[in-house]
Scaffold this active site. Structure first.
Site, PDB file in Angstrom:
ATOM      1  N   HIS A 103      36.610  28.379  36.050  1.00 53.35           N
ATOM      2  CA  HIS A 103      36.673  29.836  36.196  1.00 53.35           C
ATOM      3  C   HIS A 103      37.994  30.394  35.683  1.00 53.35           C
ATOM      4  CE1 HIS A 103      34.265  27.984  39.482  1.00 53.35           C
ATOM      5  NE2 HIS A 103      33.356  28.819  39.017  1.00 53.35           N
TER       6      HIS A 103
HETATM    7  S1  FES Z   1      38.979  28.062  38.572  1.00 53.95           S
HETATM    8 FE1  FES Z   1      37.246  27.760  39.834  1.00 53.95          FE
HETATM    9  S2  FES Z   1      37.312  25.653  40.295  1.00 53.95           S
HETATM   10 FE2  FES Z   1      39.067  25.971  39.060  1.00 53.95          FE
END
Ligand code: FES
Length: 138
Positions: A103
């Protein structure tokens, strides 16, 4: 006598020889089933980590507090993203640290969260230097 694999998996300390790790290189080892990143930081990475205004960080912590005095070139962190547990990629991202592709969390060269959804820095596991070129984790 060395502990066997099942003892190590259950949590025995491990020793890691740092001498083959060149400056600017990262290695990954496993301790208690967790990936541990060991980074041999360059002077530039150390300087960048120390130039940051600690109060501006999402999880304020000085670089000095995250490494061992006299061994500032070595960063040892648990390589599990503090967002949802993906394994970040070392030596990637906007801060020459770690990038989590799941993410988009960006950690700096001290393993501190700088950008993205992760709420906290990559944790530093318990470890100590047993010689200038060897650490014991756990
Ligand atoms: S940014 Fe979501 S698990 Fe690493």
């Amino acid at each position: 006598m060395n502990p066997d694999a099942s003892t190590i998996a259950a949590g025995a300390p491990i020793e890691v020889d740092l001498s083959p790790v060149a400056e600017g290189q990262d290695i990954k080892v496993f301790w208690r089933g967790k990936p541990i990143y060991i980074s041999h930081r360059t002077k530039k990475q150390i300087d960048e980590a120390r130039a940051v205004n600690v109060a501006s960080l999402p999880d304020p912590q000085s670089d000095e507090a995250r490494v061992k005095s006299g061994h500032e070139q070595w960063l040892v962190v648990i390589g599990i993203c503090t967002h949802l547990g993906c394994i970040p990629i070392a030596h990637e991202g906007n801060y020459d640290g770690f990038f989590c592709p799941c993410h988009g969390s960006q950690y700096d060269s001290s393993g501190r969260i700088r950008q993205g959804p992760a709420p906290a820095n990559l944790p530093v596991p318990p470890y100590q230097f047993v010689s200038d070129t060897k650490i014991q984790i756990g």
